[in-house]
Design a protein around this motif. Sequence first.
Motif, mmCIF file in Angstrom:
data_model
loop_
_atom_site.group_PDB
_atom_site.id
_atom_site.type_symbol
_atom_site.label_atom_id
_atom_site.label_comp_id
_atom_site.label_asym_id
_atom_site.label_seq_id
_atom_site.Cartn_x
_atom_site.Cartn_y
_atom_site.Cartn_z
ATOM 1 N N LEU A 71 0.824 -1.215 0.000
ATOM 2 C CA LEU A 71 0.000 0.000 0.000
ATOM 3 C C LEU A 71 0.854 1.259 0.000
ATOM 4 O O LEU A 71 0.515 2.251 -0.650
ATOM 5 C CB LEU A 71 -0.940 -0.006 1.205
ATOM 6 N N MET A 72 1.967 1.241 0.706
ATOM 7 C CA MET A 72 2.868 2.394 0.681
ATOM 8 C C MET A 72 3.471 2.584 -0.700
ATOM 9 O O MET A 72 3.665 3.714 -1.159
ATOM 10 C CB MET A 72 3.968 2.208 1.726
ATOM 11 N N TYR A 73 3.757 1.481 -1.377
ATOM 12 C CA TYR A 73 4.293 1.579 -2.736
ATOM 13 C C TYR A 73 3.253 2.170 -3.682
ATOM 14 O O TYR A 73 3.567 3.028 -4.512
ATOM 15 C CB TYR A 73 4.731 0.198 -3.203
ATOM 16 N N LEU A 74 1.989 1.732 -3.554
ATOM 17 C CA LEU A 74 0.933 2.256 -4.414
ATOM 18 C C LEU A 74 0.622 3.719 -4.094
ATOM 19 O O LEU A 74 0.377 4.515 -4.995
ATOM 20 C CB LEU A 74 -0.343 1.421 -4.251
ATOM 21 N N ARG A 75 0.632 4.046 -2.824
ATOM 22 C CA ARG A 75 0.227 5.381 -2.404
ATOM 23 C C ARG A 75 1.275 6.441 -2.723
ATOM 24 O O ARG A 75 0.949 7.529 -3.201
ATOM 25 C CB ARG A 75 -0.047 5.382 -0.891
ATOM 26 N N HIS A 76 2.547 6.123 -2.453
ATOM 27 C CA HIS A 76 3.596 7.136 -2.575
ATOM 28 C C HIS A 76 4.598 6.839 -3.685
ATOM 29 O O HIS A 76 5.412 7.712 -4.009
ATOM 30 C CB HIS A 76 4.344 7.260 -1.238
ATOM 31 N N TYR A 77 4.556 5.641 -4.265
ATOM 32 C CA TYR A 77 5.435 5.251 -5.373
ATOM 33 C C TYR A 77 6.904 5.492 -5.004
ATOM 34 O O TYR A 77 7.675 6.038 -5.795
ATOM 35 C CB TYR A 77 5.070 6.014 -6.643
ATOM 36 N N LEU A 78 7.263 5.083 -3.794
ATOM 37 C CA LEU A 78 8.631 5.251 -3.317
ATOM 38 C C LEU A 78 9.569 4.289 -4.050
ATOM 39 O O LEU A 78 9.156 3.203 -4.455
ATOM 40 C CB LEU A 78 8.703 4.980 -1.812
ATOM 41 N N PRO A 79 10.826 4.667 -4.213
ATOM 42 C CA PRO A 79 11.791 3.715 -4.794
ATOM 43 C C PRO A 79 11.892 2.471 -3.916
ATOM 44 O O PRO A 79 11.805 2.542 -2.684
ATOM 45 C CB PRO A 79 13.105 4.507 -4.800
ATOM 46 N N HIS A 81 14.375 0.629 -3.157
ATOM 47 C CA HIS A 81 15.499 0.575 -2.221
ATOM 48 C C HIS A 81 15.186 1.362 -0.953
ATOM 49 O O HIS A 81 15.651 1.011 0.138
ATOM 50 C CB HIS A 81 16.781 1.088 -2.886
ATOM 51 N N LEU A 82 14.373 2.435 -1.051
ATOM 52 C CA LEU A 82 13.970 3.179 0.136
ATOM 53 C C LEU A 82 12.997 2.359 0.983
ATOM 54 O O LEU A 82 13.097 2.339 2.221
ATOM 55 C CB LEU A 82 13.333 4.507 -0.270
ATOM 56 N N LEU A 83 12.060 1.657 0.333
ATOM 57 C CA LEU A 83 11.167 0.772 1.074
ATOM 58 C C LEU A 83 11.961 -0.347 1.751
ATOM 59 O O LEU A 83 11.618 -0.797 2.852
ATOM 60 C CB LEU A 83 10.113 0.182 0.138
ATOM 61 N N GLY A 84 13.030 -0.803 1.101
ATOM 62 C CA GLY A 84 13.873 -1.814 1.710
ATOM 63 C C GLY A 84 14.532 -1.316 2.988
ATOM 64 O O GLY A 84 14.666 -2.061 3.962
ATOM 65 N N VAL A 85 14.922 -0.026 2.997
ATOM 66 C CA VAL A 85 15.501 0.550 4.207
ATOM 67 C C VAL A 85 14.455 0.639 5.315
ATOM 68 O O VAL A 85 14.727 0.331 6.480
ATOM 69 C CB VAL A 85 16.087 1.946 3.906
ATOM 70 N N LEU A 86 13.217 1.041 4.960
ATOM 71 C CA LEU A 86 12.167 1.202 5.966
ATOM 72 C C LEU A 86 11.744 -0.135 6.568
ATOM 73 O O LEU A 86 11.404 -0.203 7.756
ATOM 74 C CB LEU A 86 10.957 1.905 5.336
ATOM 75 N N PHE A 87 11.750 -1.201 5.762
ATOM 76 C CA PHE A 87 11.308 -2.509 6.249
ATOM 77 C C PHE A 87 12.467 -3.459 6.517
ATOM 78 O O PHE A 87 12.242 -4.636 6.816
ATOM 79 C CB PHE A 87 10.338 -3.139 5.239
ATOM 80 N N ALA A 92 15.520 -6.443 -3.777
ATOM 81 C CA ALA A 92 14.924 -7.522 -4.561
ATOM 82 C C ALA A 92 13.755 -8.161 -3.817
ATOM 83 O O ALA A 92 12.755 -8.547 -4.427
ATOM 84 C CB ALA A 92 15.981 -8.581 -4.898
ATOM 85 N N ASN A 93 13.851 -8.262 -2.491
ATOM 86 C CA ASN A 93 12.746 -8.815 -1.708
ATOM 87 C C ASN A 93 11.532 -7.903 -1.718
ATOM 88 O O ASN A 93 10.393 -8.364 -1.694
ATOM 89 C CB ASN A 93 13.201 -9.073 -0.264
ATOM 90 N N VAL A 94 11.768 -6.596 -1.738
ATOM 91 C CA VAL A 94 10.658 -5.653 -1.850
ATOM 92 C C VAL A 94 9.906 -5.890 -3.154
ATOM 93 O O VAL A 94 8.673 -5.961 -3.190
ATOM 94 C CB VAL A 94 11.170 -4.196 -1.785
ATOM 95 N N LYS A 294 -5.827 9.015 -8.744
ATOM 96 C CA LYS A 294 -4.510 9.605 -8.928
ATOM 97 C C LYS A 294 -3.932 10.176 -7.640
ATOM 98 O O LYS A 294 -2.807 10.704 -7.653
ATOM 99 C CB LYS A 294 -4.571 10.672 -10.019
ATOM 100 N N LYS A 295 -4.667 10.080 -6.543
ATOM 101 C CA LYS A 295 -4.034 10.366 -5.254
ATOM 102 C C LYS A 295 -3.007 9.293 -4.926
ATOM 103 O O LYS A 295 -2.103 9.527 -4.127
ATOM 104 C CB LYS A 295 -5.091 10.448 -4.160
ATOM 105 N N PHE A 296 -3.160 8.124 -5.528
ATOM 106 C CA PHE A 296 -2.132 7.088 -5.444
ATOM 107 C C PHE A 296 -1.119 7.383 -6.543
ATOM 108 O O PHE A 296 -1.420 7.283 -7.735
ATOM 109 C CB PHE A 296 -2.750 5.705 -5.617
ATOM 110 N N ARG A 297 0.063 7.755 -6.137
ATOM 111 C CA ARG A 297 1.032 8.311 -7.080
ATOM 112 C C ARG A 297 1.465 7.328 -8.152
ATOM 113 O O ARG A 297 1.992 7.727 -9.183
ATOM 114 C CB ARG A 297 2.261 8.811 -6.308
ATOM 115 N N ILE A 298 1.264 6.041 -7.923
ATOM 116 C CA ILE A 298 1.644 5.073 -8.942
ATOM 117 C C ILE A 298 0.770 5.214 -10.182
ATOM 118 O O ILE A 298 1.130 4.748 -11.268
ATOM 119 C CB ILE A 298 1.554 3.636 -8.373
ATOM 120 N N CYS A 299 -0.396 5.861 -10.045
ATOM 121 C CA CYS A 299 -1.290 6.104 -11.181
ATOM 122 C C CYS A 299 -1.169 7.526 -11.722
ATOM 123 O O CYS A 299 -1.861 7.865 -12.690
ATOM 124 C CB CYS A 299 -2.746 5.854 -10.770
ATOM 125 N N ARG A 300 -0.323 8.354 -11.109
ATOM 126 C CA ARG A 300 -0.229 9.752 -11.535
ATOM 127 C C ARG A 300 1.158 10.119 -12.045
ATOM 128 O O ARG A 300 1.288 10.808 -13.061
ATOM 129 C CB ARG A 300 -0.596 10.662 -10.369
#
Length: 333
Positions: A71-79, A81-87, A92-94, A294-300
């Motif tokens: 959901l964080m990936y869909l909402r904010h379209y973060l890279p 590698h950054l999601l990997g740092v947060l989790f 590759a696992n992300v 489009k509030k979900f940045r992955i669609c915008r």
Amino acid sequence: MLQVQRLVQRPRSFESLCGLNPTEFTLLAEQLEPLWARAHRTSLLRDGRVRRIGAGRRFKLDVPHRLLLTLMYLRHYLPMHLLGVLFEIDTANVCRNVHALMPLLEQALPAPLRPRTLDSRQVTPDDAAPRRRLRTLDDVLKAFPEIADIIIDGTEQPRGQPKRKKGDTPGKKAVGRPKDQKKYFSVKKGTHTLKTQVAVTPDGLVVHLSAPAGGRTHDMKVLKQSRLLGRLPLGSRIWGDRGYTGLDKLCPEHEVITPHMRPRGGTLSEEHRDLNHHISKVRITVENVVCKIKKFRICREFYRNELRHHGSFWGCVAGLVNLRMLGRAPQFA
């Protein structure tokens, strides 16, 4: 590492983070648990697997944290590698976690009907198109037989220039460029885009998404190839913008309502202006739904994934929008 148990204690921040409030998130995670267990069991029993069941390392993320990651990936379209740092997992696992959960998430959500590809055949209202799986337009129409209006609109998302595949030879007119470069270039946006057609009810329920098309493709052509016309009940009303002018000739069994176009060198009459104003009041629903999607940045934002995943991302986001619209409670089949 981000912990779901701590984040749900701050509801407003949690909703901004993933697009769902804690109650919706918890119910959705409970629905995903059996789907994930079944999919994982099927993977363990696949042909060619050498290890016995139970061998190997355990997953670091459970289903709620895997859902939060997606959901964080869909909402904010973060890279990734950054999601990997947060989790605290590898990049590759992300990627593996997100793409493994996407089809299950779309299955659990009240996602709209979404054909995988555009139909190149000439589609007519009585064309018998294959039906897929309240998540499909057919199910919606059966559950809500009073639906008589469908509002359609096309929206675009920027993407990069298409790359030439191995073995392709450059065209004569565009040396060094792929032959289908013009297919994705949108004159309206001034860049390469992917176009998606969205069909909603007057209440704001997304019931149909088309497969992605090139930005150069006309809205009318996307509608013809989207398999939507063959699924609409006879006598239903179709609301479109000026891009769908002439649709009444394509489907005479339906009532088509589009704004009047100003004649070249002339002006619209007062009656036609008032009618266009009333049509805009109805069509504002689809504009609001597209805004929510489009509030979900992955669609915008600039689309940087593979093209084959585009429809899945949009299907999940539309399902999340439907989830919030349907009484803020999951509506599972």
